[in-house]
Motif scaffolding. Structure first.
Motif, PDB file in Angstrom:
ATOM      1  N   LEU A  49       0.678  -1.303   0.266  1.00  0.00           N
ATOM      2  CA  LEU A  49      -0.146   0.266  -0.447  1.00  0.00           C
ATOM      3  C   LEU A  49       0.969   1.032  -0.099  1.00  0.00           C
ATOM      4  CD1 LEU A  49      -3.021  -1.101   2.737  1.00  0.00           C
ATOM      5  CD2 LEU A  49      -2.978  -0.293  -0.124  1.00  0.00           C
ATOM      6  N   VAL A  50       1.930   1.129   0.028  1.00  0.00           N
ATOM      7  CA  VAL A  50       2.675   2.381   0.912  1.00  0.00           C
ATOM      8  C   VAL A  50       3.459   2.782  -0.657  1.00  0.00           C
ATOM      9  CG1 VAL A  50       4.816   3.453   1.684  1.00  0.00           C
ATOM     10  CG2 VAL A  50       3.345   2.118   3.050  1.00  0.00           C
ATOM     11  N   ALA A  51       3.574   2.239  -1.644  1.00  0.00           N
ATOM     12  CA  ALA A  51       4.605   1.475  -2.313  1.00  0.00           C
ATOM     13  C   ALA A  51       3.078   1.929  -3.666  1.00  0.00           C
ATOM     14  CB  ALA A  51       4.652  -0.425  -2.912  1.00  0.00           C
ATOM     15  N   LEU A  52       2.127   1.628  -3.473  1.00  0.00           N
ATOM     16  CA  LEU A  52       0.504   2.202  -4.340  1.00  0.00           C
ATOM     17  C   LEU A  52       0.705   3.371  -4.158  1.00  0.00           C
ATOM     18  CD1 LEU A  52      -1.398  -0.707  -4.346  1.00  0.00           C
ATOM     19  CD2 LEU A  52      -0.600   0.514  -6.295  1.00  0.00           C
ATOM     20  N   TYR A  53       0.699   3.748  -2.872  1.00  0.00           N
ATOM     21  CA  TYR A  53       0.214   5.080  -2.876  1.00  0.00           C
ATOM     22  C   TYR A  53       1.447   6.408  -2.956  1.00  0.00           C
ATOM     23  CZ  TYR A  53      -4.134   4.650   0.107  1.00  0.00           C
ATOM     24  OH  TYR A  53      -5.348   4.694   0.163  1.00  0.00           O
ATOM     25  N   SER A  54       2.631   5.858  -3.209  1.00  0.00           N
ATOM     26  CA  SER A  54       3.896   6.639  -3.547  1.00  0.00           C
ATOM     27  C   SER A  54       3.907   6.361  -4.756  1.00  0.00           C
ATOM     28  CB  SER A  54       5.189   5.794  -3.043  1.00  0.00           C
ATOM     29  OG  SER A  54       4.921   6.029  -1.510  1.00  0.00           O
ATOM     30  N   LEU A  55       3.455   5.428  -6.055  1.00  0.00           N
ATOM     31  CA  LEU A  55       3.905   5.435  -6.985  1.00  0.00           C
ATOM     32  C   LEU A  55       2.058   6.021  -8.167  1.00  0.00           C
ATOM     33  CD1 LEU A  55       5.998   2.215  -7.848  1.00  0.00           C
ATOM     34  CD2 LEU A  55       6.955   4.829  -7.350  1.00  0.00           C
ATOM     35  N   ARG A  56       1.434   6.453  -7.166  1.00  0.00           N
ATOM     36  CA  ARG A  56       0.301   6.472  -7.808  1.00  0.00           C
ATOM     37  C   ARG A  56       0.103   8.362  -8.512  1.00  0.00           C
ATOM     38  NH1 ARG A  56      -3.675  10.206  -8.118  1.00  0.00           N
ATOM     39  NH2 ARG A  56      -1.946  11.643  -6.439  1.00  0.00           N
ATOM     40  N   PRO A  57       0.676   9.124  -7.953  1.00  0.00           N
ATOM     41  CA  PRO A  57       1.054  10.135  -8.729  1.00  0.00           C
ATOM     42  C   PRO A  57       1.876   9.956 -10.006  1.00  0.00           C
ATOM     43  CG  PRO A  57       1.790  10.625  -6.816  1.00  0.00           C
ATOM     44  CD  PRO A  57       1.549   9.389  -6.867  1.00  0.00           C
ATOM     45  N   LEU A  58       2.487   9.169 -10.257  1.00  0.00           N
ATOM     46  CA  LEU A  58       3.527   9.047 -11.512  1.00  0.00           C
ATOM     47  C   LEU A  58       2.580   8.158 -12.410  1.00  0.00           C
ATOM     48  CD1 LEU A  58       5.984   8.639 -12.474  1.00  0.00           C
ATOM     49  CD2 LEU A  58       6.690   6.839 -11.977  1.00  0.00           C
ATOM     50  N   VAL A  59       1.323   7.083 -11.964  1.00  0.00           N
ATOM     51  CA  VAL A  59       0.384   6.009 -13.622  1.00  0.00           C
ATOM     52  C   VAL A  59      -0.692   7.331 -13.416  1.00  0.00           C
ATOM     53  CG1 VAL A  59       2.232   4.505 -13.150  1.00  0.00           C
ATOM     54  CG2 VAL A  59       0.188   4.782 -11.116  1.00  0.00           C
ATOM     55  N   ALA A  60      -0.994   8.367 -12.974  1.00  0.00           N
ATOM     56  CA  ALA A  60      -2.098   8.987 -12.545  1.00  0.00           C
ATOM     57  C   ALA A  60      -3.208   8.581 -12.264  1.00  0.00           C
ATOM     58  CB  ALA A  60      -2.357   9.755 -13.753  1.00  0.00           C
ATOM     59  N   TRP A  61      -3.258   7.431 -11.246  1.00  0.00           N
ATOM     60  CA  TRP A  61      -4.251   6.165 -10.635  1.00  0.00           C
ATOM     61  C   TRP A  61      -5.365   7.684 -10.041  1.00  0.00           C
ATOM     62  CZ3 TRP A  61      -1.745   1.361  -9.566  1.00  0.00           C
ATOM     63  CH2 TRP A  61      -1.345   0.650 -11.157  1.00  0.00           C
ATOM     64  N   PRO A  62      -6.550   6.968 -10.095  1.00  0.00           N
ATOM     65  CA  PRO A  62      -7.448   7.451  -8.995  1.00  0.00           C
ATOM     66  C   PRO A  62      -6.908   7.144  -7.674  1.00  0.00           C
ATOM     67  CG  PRO A  62      -8.885   6.202 -10.189  1.00  0.00           C
ATOM     68  CD  PRO A  62      -7.248   6.667 -10.437  1.00  0.00           C
ATOM     69  N   THR A  63      -7.478   8.497  -6.805  1.00  0.00           N
ATOM     70  CA  THR A  63      -7.117   7.521  -4.837  1.00  0.00           C
ATOM     71  C   THR A  63      -8.439   6.704  -4.527  1.00  0.00           C
ATOM     72  OG1 THR A  63      -8.508   9.486  -4.741  1.00  0.00           O
ATOM     73  CG2 THR A  63      -6.130  10.203  -4.973  1.00  0.00           C
ATOM     74  N   ALA A 138     -14.534  21.650  -1.680  1.00  0.00           N
ATOM     75  CA  ALA A 138     -15.585  21.977  -2.993  1.00  0.00           C
ATOM     76  C   ALA A 138     -14.655  20.415  -3.955  1.00  0.00           C
ATOM     77  CB  ALA A 138     -15.718  22.996  -3.142  1.00  0.00           C
ATOM     78  N   ALA A 139     -13.398  20.659  -4.519  1.00  0.00           N
ATOM     79  CA  ALA A 139     -12.807  20.751  -5.695  1.00  0.00           C
ATOM     80  C   ALA A 139     -12.585  19.082  -5.655  1.00  0.00           C
ATOM     81  CB  ALA A 139     -11.450  21.418  -5.590  1.00  0.00           C
ATOM     82  N   ARG A 140     -12.255  18.697  -3.970  1.00  0.00           N
ATOM     83  CA  ARG A 140     -12.127  16.923  -3.814  1.00  0.00           C
ATOM     84  C   ARG A 140     -13.649  16.354  -3.472  1.00  0.00           C
ATOM     85  NH1 ARG A 140      -7.138  15.705  -4.651  1.00  0.00           N
ATOM     86  NH2 ARG A 140      -6.028  16.293  -3.366  1.00  0.00           N
ATOM     87  N   LEU A 141     -14.493  17.247  -3.549  1.00  0.00           N
ATOM     88  CA  LEU A 141     -15.676  16.718  -3.537  1.00  0.00           C
ATOM     89  C   LEU A 141     -16.217  16.377  -5.128  1.00  0.00           C
ATOM     90  CD1 LEU A 141     -17.733  18.758  -0.959  1.00  0.00           C
ATOM     91  CD2 LEU A 141     -16.999  15.924  -0.528  1.00  0.00           C
ATOM     92  N   ALA A 142     -16.017  17.301  -6.109  1.00  0.00           N
ATOM     93  CA  ALA A 142     -16.250  17.046  -6.963  1.00  0.00           C
ATOM     94  C   ALA A 142     -15.561  16.123  -7.605  1.00  0.00           C
ATOM     95  CB  ALA A 142     -15.595  18.482  -8.069  1.00  0.00           C
ATOM     96  N   PRO A 143     -15.966  14.993  -8.833  1.00  0.00           N
ATOM     97  CA  PRO A 143     -14.993  14.225  -9.333  1.00  0.00           C
ATOM     98  C   PRO A 143     -14.442  14.276 -10.866  1.00  0.00           C
ATOM     99  CG  PRO A 143     -17.507  14.620 -10.036  1.00  0.00           C
ATOM    100  CD  PRO A 143     -17.443  15.103  -9.270  1.00  0.00           C
ATOM    101  N   ILE A 144     -13.264  15.333  -9.742  1.00  0.00           N
ATOM    102  CA  ILE A 144     -12.292  15.549 -10.605  1.00  0.00           C
ATOM    103  C   ILE A 144     -10.767  15.387 -10.630  1.00  0.00           C
ATOM    104  CG2 ILE A 144     -10.919  17.915 -11.088  1.00  0.00           C
ATOM    105  CD1 ILE A 144     -12.752  19.948  -9.605  1.00  0.00           C
TER     106      ILE A 144
END
Length: 225
Positions: A49-63, A138-144
């Motif tokens: 999980l730590v690896a997934l959260y660390s690398l997630r921005p690199l592959v632009a997956w949704p949180t 508000a921006a986090r609530l919206a599906p952005i």
């Protein structure tokens, strides 16, 4: 404003290209298969999980995709706080990267000659009008896309403390929903929130609109005076 491309601007452009390429070449399904196999071992699953959260921005997956994984491994009681902590943690690299690039002068030629500058001005007006905390929430609530919100808030001058607070509040309903879905899943998939996704997205858009109604009205009232 300088009229040249700074080294930081070039690094920022290279990072953006890297993210696009990595997102196209990386298969979430293949990664989730390996992570699912670690669910029986809390230590290795936690490291994954730590690896997934660390690398997630690199592959632009949704949180929310990673939050589903959290729910699958830890259930709701542990999954929600872990998912919220992960949402903040995974936002830190793009937040500081955007600030670092921006402090060096962010593509000033594009700022002057293209829609980039207009978007940036609009983003800054948005946070000036809504306020940092309300604007991020508000921006986090919206599906952005999460990283778009993060980078925009960073270059618009939102403080780290305000950004973290807004992220925690705005991501809360998405995280709870994703963790609940993951905790009830028999296997990990990339379908994310599934059938719950559209109704939840509509509800979050309505919530974001209500949250921004006050600042929008005040701005309209002042502009009409």
């Amino acid at each position: 404003m300088r009229a040249d491309l700074t080294p930081r601007s070039l690094v920022g452009g290279a990072l953006l290209v890297l993210v696009v390429v990595a997102s196209l070449l990386t298969s979430p399904d293949a990664v989730l298969v390996h992570v699912e196999g670690l669910a029986a071992d809390p230590l290795w699953f936690g490291l994954a999980l730590v690896a997934l959260y660390s690398l997630r921005p690199l592959v632009a997956w949704p949180t929310t995709l990673v939050a589903v994984v959290v729910g699958y491994g830890y259930g709701v009681a542990l999954g929600v706080p872990i998912g919220l902590a992960g949402a903040v943690f995974t936002s830190m690299p793009p937040f500081f990267a955007a600030k670092w690039v921006d402090d060096g002068g962010s593509l000033p030629v594009l700022d002057q000659l293209s829609a980039v500058g207009r978007f940036r001005s609009s983003a800054e007006r948005y946070f000036d009008t809504a306020g940092g905390f309300r604007g991020v929430t508000a921006a986090r609530l919206a599906p952005i896309p999460a990283d778009a919100v993060t980078c925009t808030a960073s270059v618009s001058g939102v403080s780290l403390r305000t950004f973290v607070a807004g992220t925690l509040v705005g991501e809360l309903p998405w995280t709870v929903a994703a963790v609940v879905v993951g905790s009830s899943a028999n296997t990990l998939t990339t379908h994310g929130l599934g059938a719950l996704g559209l109704p939840l997205a509509v509800a979050m858009v309505v919530s974001a609109t209500v949250l921004l109604a006050g600042p929008a009205y005040e701005t309209f009232a002042h502009s009409s005076e």
